[in-house]
Every structure is written in C-alpha cells, then in structure tokens.
Design a protein around this motif. Sequence first.
Motif, short mmCIF file in Angstrom:
data_model
loop_
_atom_site.label_atom_id
_atom_site.label_comp_id
_atom_site.label_asym_id
_atom_site.label_seq_id
_atom_site.Cartn_x
_atom_site.Cartn_y
_atom_site.Cartn_z
N LEU A 80 68.55 -39.77 32.36
CA LEU A 80 68.46 -38.84 33.49
C LEU A 80 69.84 -38.39 33.94
O LEU A 80 70.04 -37.24 34.33
CB LEU A 80 67.68 -39.47 34.64
N GLY A 112 71.40 -34.59 33.94
CA GLY A 112 72.01 -34.02 35.13
C GLY A 112 73.34 -33.35 34.83
O GLY A 112 73.73 -32.39 35.48
N GLN A 148 72.58 -29.73 33.12
CA GLN A 148 71.78 -28.72 33.82
C GLN A 148 72.68 -27.62 34.36
O GLN A 148 73.86 -27.82 34.61
CB GLN A 148 70.95 -29.36 34.93
N SER A 166 73.88 -27.82 39.37
CA SER A 166 74.02 -29.25 39.69
C SER A 166 73.63 -29.58 41.12
O SER A 166 73.55 -30.75 41.47
CB SER A 166 75.46 -29.70 39.42
N GLU A 190 70.71 -28.70 42.45
CA GLU A 190 69.27 -28.92 42.46
C GLU A 190 68.90 -29.97 41.42
O GLU A 190 69.61 -30.17 40.46
CB GLU A 190 68.52 -27.62 42.14
N ARG A 191 67.77 -30.58 41.61
CA ARG A 191 67.27 -31.59 40.67
C ARG A 191 66.40 -30.90 39.62
O ARG A 191 65.55 -30.08 39.95
CB ARG A 191 66.43 -32.62 41.43
N TYR A 192 66.66 -31.18 38.36
CA TYR A 192 65.84 -30.61 37.29
C TYR A 192 64.44 -31.24 37.33
O TYR A 192 64.24 -32.31 37.89
CB TYR A 192 66.48 -30.84 35.92
N ASN A 193 63.49 -30.58 36.72
CA ASN A 193 62.12 -31.05 36.71
C ASN A 193 61.56 -30.94 35.29
O ASN A 193 61.42 -29.84 34.77
CB ASN A 193 61.27 -30.23 37.69
#
Length: 124
Positions: free
Chosen positions: A69, A73, A76, A79, A81-84
């Motif tokens: 994870l 991160g 992405q 940076s 926002e949280r990826y889904n």
Amino acid sequence: METIDSTISILDKITIVFATITMVTVLWNWFKNRKSNDKIVIYFQTQTTTVLLENISIIRKHITRSEVLGILGVVQKNSKERYNIAYLSQTRFFDDLYEIQIGKSDKLIIEITDEELEQFGINK
C-alpha cells in the motif's frame, strides 16, 4: 585411567551427534530462507492490459500489505487523496501475498479496472 578414556569416548560421540544435528538444522534453515532476498515485481492487470510498475520492486521478506500500500501511494498521481482499488480489500490479495511470502510466486499482480488505473501516473 580407563574411566577417563571411556568418558572422553562417550563425550566425543555426544559431540559428534550434536554437531550433526546442528549442521542439519543450519542447512534446513538455509533451505527454507534461501529465497527471502528475491526481488518481487508488481504488476497492474486491467481487463485489457498488463502494466509493470517499472523501477519498483520489493524483496520477498519485506512484502506485506502495508509495504504494498505504501508503494502504491508513491506512484499515485494525487498524493493528497487516497487511491481506491477494490482488489486490495479482497481475500485474494492476502492469498497472493501469502503465496509470495512462502516462495510460491515471484510477482504480485494487482487486479485493477481501467478507471482505478487512472489514479496512478503510469504509462500503459
């Protein structure tokens, strides 16, 4: 004097047995851990393509959920926002990690949709 000789002879035999047991144990541990420093590569698998995360790998003994994870991160786009990714919350992800940890696999293939892939700065 005979008692001393017989005692030394017994101790020699005991030493040989323990040395043999130690040697077998060391070889067994080496055999079990020989793959722990192998590099594991990470792929994204979409419905249409497979994308290698270039220049990113992790050694087998460090591959855990949190490490994977964290790597995601880093790659992405945004940076803040949280990826889904739905795959990361499924038991298949944990099964794949376990297969890598025990040495049955040398790559992690993250199943991802084309929409989920857009969260990452990766060229297809």
